[in-house]
Design an enzyme around this catalytic site. Structure first.
Site, mmCIF file in Angstrom:
data_model
loop_
_atom_site.group_PDB
_atom_site.id
_atom_site.type_symbol
_atom_site.label_atom_id
_atom_site.label_comp_id
_atom_site.label_asym_id
_atom_site.label_seq_id
_atom_site.Cartn_x
_atom_site.Cartn_y
_atom_site.Cartn_z
ATOM 1 N N ASN A 9 0.722 -1.069 -0.074
ATOM 2 C CA ASN A 9 -0.188 0.097 -0.018
ATOM 3 C C ASN A 9 1.032 1.248 0.029
ATOM 4 O O ASN A 9 1.554 1.660 0.790
ATOM 5 C CB ASN A 9 -0.829 -0.099 1.144
ATOM 6 C CG ASN A 9 -1.837 0.869 1.313
ATOM 7 O OD1 ASN A 9 -2.678 0.721 1.844
ATOM 8 N ND2 ASN A 9 -1.866 2.039 0.466
ATOM 9 N N TRP A 10 1.130 1.683 -1.260
ATOM 10 C CA TRP A 10 2.464 2.712 -1.387
ATOM 11 C C TRP A 10 2.053 4.167 -0.721
ATOM 12 O O TRP A 10 3.132 5.025 -0.926
ATOM 13 C CB TRP A 10 2.625 2.731 -2.686
ATOM 14 C CG TRP A 10 3.252 1.675 -3.491
ATOM 15 C CD1 TRP A 10 3.956 0.672 -2.788
ATOM 16 C CD2 TRP A 10 3.761 1.583 -4.912
ATOM 17 N NE1 TRP A 10 4.361 -0.221 -3.631
ATOM 18 C CE2 TRP A 10 4.359 0.282 -4.788
ATOM 19 C CE3 TRP A 10 3.403 2.184 -6.029
ATOM 20 C CZ2 TRP A 10 4.745 -0.230 -6.029
ATOM 21 C CZ3 TRP A 10 3.806 1.553 -7.147
ATOM 22 C CH2 TRP A 10 4.439 0.366 -7.185
ATOM 23 N N LYS A 11 0.940 4.286 -0.324
ATOM 24 C CA LYS A 11 0.329 5.847 0.226
ATOM 25 C C LYS A 11 0.621 6.821 -1.003
ATOM 26 O O LYS A 11 0.494 6.110 -2.207
ATOM 27 C CB LYS A 11 1.062 6.173 1.448
ATOM 28 C CG LYS A 11 0.984 4.952 2.478
ATOM 29 C CD LYS A 11 1.423 5.492 3.626
ATOM 30 C CE LYS A 11 1.551 4.326 4.608
ATOM 31 N NZ LYS A 11 2.058 4.589 5.964
ATOM 32 N N HIS A 95 -9.110 3.234 5.026
ATOM 33 C CA HIS A 95 -7.840 3.346 5.847
ATOM 34 C C HIS A 95 -8.155 4.507 6.931
ATOM 35 O O HIS A 95 -8.523 5.272 6.867
ATOM 36 C CB HIS A 95 -6.738 3.320 4.964
ATOM 37 C CG HIS A 95 -6.428 4.390 4.025
ATOM 38 N ND1 HIS A 95 -6.180 5.589 4.754
ATOM 39 C CD2 HIS A 95 -6.602 4.481 2.665
ATOM 40 C CE1 HIS A 95 -5.785 6.418 3.680
ATOM 41 N NE2 HIS A 95 -5.852 5.951 2.487
ATOM 42 N N GLU A 97 -6.328 7.248 7.835
ATOM 43 C CA GLU A 97 -6.301 8.427 7.293
ATOM 44 C C GLU A 97 -7.209 8.781 6.674
ATOM 45 O O GLU A 97 -7.716 10.122 6.701
ATOM 46 C CB GLU A 97 -4.805 8.705 6.555
ATOM 47 C CG GLU A 97 -3.597 8.604 7.325
ATOM 48 C CD GLU A 97 -3.164 6.875 7.516
ATOM 49 O OE1 GLU A 97 -3.715 6.178 6.907
ATOM 50 O OE2 GLU A 97 -1.739 6.609 7.774
ATOM 51 N N GLU A 167 -5.738 -2.922 11.394
ATOM 52 C CA GLU A 167 -4.546 -1.983 11.281
ATOM 53 C C GLU A 167 -4.571 -1.295 12.669
ATOM 54 O O GLU A 167 -5.204 0.018 12.556
ATOM 55 C CB GLU A 167 -4.296 -0.804 10.298
ATOM 56 C CG GLU A 167 -4.379 -1.525 8.714
ATOM 57 C CD GLU A 167 -4.255 -0.648 7.698
ATOM 58 O OE1 GLU A 167 -3.228 -0.771 7.086
ATOM 59 O OE2 GLU A 167 -4.813 0.039 7.458
ATOM 60 N N GLY A 173 3.127 3.248 10.419
ATOM 61 C CA GLY A 173 4.337 3.857 10.084
ATOM 62 C C GLY A 173 5.089 4.500 11.399
ATOM 63 O O GLY A 173 5.884 5.320 11.357
ATOM 64 N N SER A 213 3.708 -1.362 10.525
ATOM 65 C CA SER A 213 4.993 -1.709 10.117
ATOM 66 C C SER A 213 5.453 -3.105 10.108
ATOM 67 O O SER A 213 6.256 -3.663 10.622
ATOM 68 C CB SER A 213 5.608 -1.144 11.673
ATOM 69 O OG SER A 213 5.324 0.127 12.035
ATOM 70 N N GLY A 235 5.304 1.002 4.203
ATOM 71 C CA GLY A 235 6.788 1.454 3.974
ATOM 72 C C GLY A 235 7.455 0.376 3.193
ATOM 73 O O GLY A 235 8.346 0.470 2.444
HETATM 74 C C1 TPS Z 1 -3.150 7.162 -0.287
HETATM 75 N N1 TPS Z 1 -2.085 3.084 4.469
HETATM 76 C C2 TPS Z 1 -1.259 2.553 3.716
HETATM 77 S S1 TPS Z 1 -0.023 1.551 4.533
HETATM 78 C C3 TPS Z 1 -0.858 1.270 5.977
HETATM 79 C C4 TPS Z 1 -1.927 2.145 5.810
HETATM 80 C C5 TPS Z 1 -2.956 2.192 6.844
HETATM 81 C C6 TPS Z 1 -0.739 0.361 6.665
HETATM 82 C C7 TPS Z 1 0.748 0.239 7.274
HETATM 83 O O1 TPS Z 1 1.766 1.088 6.841
HETATM 84 N N2 TPS Z 1 -3.387 5.053 0.970
HETATM 85 C C8 TPS Z 1 -2.990 6.229 0.940
HETATM 86 N N3 TPS Z 1 -2.574 6.983 2.128
HETATM 87 C C9 TPS Z 1 -2.579 5.946 3.215
HETATM 88 N N4 TPS Z 1 -2.003 6.489 4.303
HETATM 89 C C10 TPS Z 1 -3.032 4.717 3.130
HETATM 90 C C11 TPS Z 1 -3.571 4.368 2.239
HETATM 91 C C12 TPS Z 1 -3.109 3.927 4.431
HETATM 92 P P1 TPS Z 1 3.314 0.703 7.463
HETATM 93 O O2 TPS Z 1 3.603 -0.509 6.844
HETATM 94 O O3 TPS Z 1 4.038 1.877 6.782
HETATM 95 O O4 TPS Z 1 3.325 0.892 8.959
#
Ligand code: TPS
Length: 251
Positions: A9-11, A95, A97, A167, A173, A213, A235
């Site tokens: 999930n690249w955000k 999600h 955010e 989550e 993050g 994470s 990430g």
């Molecule tokens: C545009 N999101 C992305 S990765 C993640 C979440 C909740 C899980 C953990 O990340 N799409 C967009 N922005 C966002 N912030 C998300 C989706 C939500 P990590 O593995 O970095 O802790």
């Protein structure tokens, strides 16, 4: 046995050439194993190119949001019809955010989930508690409400096809991961809520991911848990090599 589903999930990361390089680097390296599904959920501008580059490969493409049909042509930006037409198969819905910064409620999540199924997309529905809620012992109740309201009115077979991502907001993050036992406890609770809403059979089929994470160093332990069927990864999904390792952990 449920298959494992690993979704990147690249955000709001990468530019188009980087997204394309990722696809070029990863598509032919993913394990050819039906027990694991690999998905990359990416920003809208990359989707046509990612769909093209991943054709015939093990990598599926998902969007990170969409709007529901009756939100009207002037209120949303991207519709399920547009995503389906591109060849996108998954869509992340609700999600944290979006819930926090875009005022998305369980009701809008529910409308989007229905819209996804109405157009042949598979929703990845995100739920999870904040640190305050966890400290106030509201984790179980909060996730239960999110599931009940978010999946309300779905047919049982649609519930079975839904991917749920648990989550905990405090682990996204931040580098803090829920212990695998804590994460599993909530995922098991979610499965039980699904069972109450449908049946034991359906609950056994539904894929429940953990997100927050996740990285190659901690995914193995998470995936050994009874009720964790995969991961939604931010990430650590950005680099092709690390994404590939995460998918391999699911084999
Ligand atoms: C545009 N999101 C992305 S990765 C993640 C979440 C909740 C899980 C953990 O990340 N799409 C967009 N922005 C966002 N912030 C998300 C989706 C939500 P990590 O593995 O970095 O802790």
């Amino acid at each position: 046995m449920r298959k494992k589903v690993i979704a990147g999930n690249w955000k709001m990361n990468k530019v188009l050439t980087e997204a394309e390089q990722f696809a070029d680097n990863v598509t032919d390296k993913l394990p050819n194993d039906d027990n694991v599904e690999a998905i990359v959920c990416a920003p809208f501008p990359f989707l046509p190119s990612l769909v093209e580059k991943t054709k015939g490969s093990r990598l599926q493409v998902g969007a990170q949001n969409m709007h529901f049909e009756d939100s009207g042509a002037f209120t949303g930006e991207v519709s399920p019809v547009m995503l389906k037409d591109l060849g996108v198969t998954y869509v992340v819905i609700g999600h944290s955010e979006r819930r926090e910064h875009f005022a998305e409620t369980d009701q809008t999540v529910n409308k989007k989930v229905h819209a996804a199924f109405n157009h042949g997309l598979t929703p990845i529905v995100c739920v999870g508690e904040s640190l305050e809620q966890r400290e106030a012992n509201q984790t179980m109740n909060h996730t239960e409400q999110q599931i009940k309201k978010g999946l309300e009115g779905l047919r049982h077979d649609q519930v079975a096809d839904t991917i749920i991502a648990y989550e905990p907001i405090w682990a996204i993050g931040t580098g803090k991961t829920a212990s695998s036992a804590d994460a599993n406890e909530v995922c098991a609770h979610i499965r039980n809520v699904v069972k109450e809403m449908t049946s034991g059979d359906i609950a056994e089929q539904v894929v429940i991911q953990y997100g927050g994470s996740v990285k190659p160093a901690n995914i193995d332990e998470l995936l050994t848990q009874s009720d964790i069927d995969g991961a939604l990864v931010g990430g650590a999904s950005l680099e092709a090599e690390s994404f590939q390792q995460l998918v391999e952990a699911g084999t």
